[in-house]
Motif scaffolding. Structure first.
Motif, mmCIF file in Angstrom:
data_model
loop_
_atom_site.group_PDB
_atom_site.id
_atom_site.type_symbol
_atom_site.label_atom_id
_atom_site.label_comp_id
_atom_site.label_asym_id
_atom_site.label_seq_id
_atom_site.Cartn_x
_atom_site.Cartn_y
_atom_site.Cartn_z
ATOM 1 N N GLU A 143 0.834 -1.193 0.000
ATOM 2 C CA GLU A 143 0.000 0.000 0.000
ATOM 3 C C GLU A 143 0.873 1.248 0.000
ATOM 4 O O GLU A 143 1.872 1.320 0.713
ATOM 5 C CB GLU A 143 -0.888 0.018 1.247
ATOM 6 N N ALA A 144 0.486 2.228 -0.789
ATOM 7 C CA ALA A 144 1.218 3.494 -0.857
ATOM 8 C C ALA A 144 1.238 4.156 0.509
ATOM 9 O O ALA A 144 0.230 4.181 1.220
ATOM 10 C CB ALA A 144 0.571 4.418 -1.879
ATOM 11 N N GLY A 145 2.388 4.677 0.907
ATOM 12 C CA GLY A 145 2.523 5.391 2.166
ATOM 13 C C GLY A 145 2.751 4.512 3.377
ATOM 14 O O GLY A 145 3.017 5.007 4.466
ATOM 15 N N LYS A 146 2.636 3.196 3.224
ATOM 16 C CA LYS A 146 2.851 2.286 4.329
ATOM 17 C C LYS A 146 4.311 1.828 4.323
ATOM 18 O O LYS A 146 4.900 1.621 3.273
ATOM 19 C CB LYS A 146 1.927 1.067 4.195
ATOM 20 N N VAL A 147 4.910 1.669 5.512
ATOM 21 C CA VAL A 147 6.307 1.266 5.643
ATOM 22 C C VAL A 147 6.365 -0.252 5.804
ATOM 23 O O VAL A 147 5.635 -0.824 6.612
ATOM 24 C CB VAL A 147 6.971 1.953 6.855
ATOM 25 N N TYR A 148 7.235 -0.889 5.027
ATOM 26 C CA TYR A 148 7.405 -2.335 5.065
ATOM 27 C C TYR A 148 8.857 -2.675 5.371
ATOM 28 O O TYR A 148 9.770 -1.997 4.902
ATOM 29 C CB TYR A 148 7.045 -2.967 3.718
#
Length: 78
Positions: free
Chosen positions: A2-7
């Motif tokens: 997902e865009a903007g989520k940190v992985y």
């Protein structure tokens, strides 16, 4: 993803060897693709083999106290 989520992403580099002389620098490049080694990635989340239009990926490497980054290099003495 997902865009903007940190992985958290971990990977193993290929077996390779490079000589770095005193004063040399290394650079880490982040990319969404390794074409032609691997099939293209159009960043749509769909079936890459039958799609014609891609989406631009915006990759980020976080390096803060909350989201630290780490690169480990093995050093072999000559």
């Amino acid at each position: 993803m997902e865009a903007g989520k940190v992985y958290k992403v971990s990977f193993q580099p290929l077996n390779t060897s490079n000589f770095f002389a005193s004063g040399h620098r290394i650079r880490i490049e982040v990319s969404s693709s390794n074409f032609p080694r691997f099939d293209r990635n159009l960043n749509t989340g769909g079936n890459n083999y039958d799609e014609t239009a891609g989406v631009v990926a915006h990759n980020s490497v976080h390096h803060s106290a909350q989201y630290s980054s780490l690169v480990t290099l093995t050093v072999v003495k000559r």
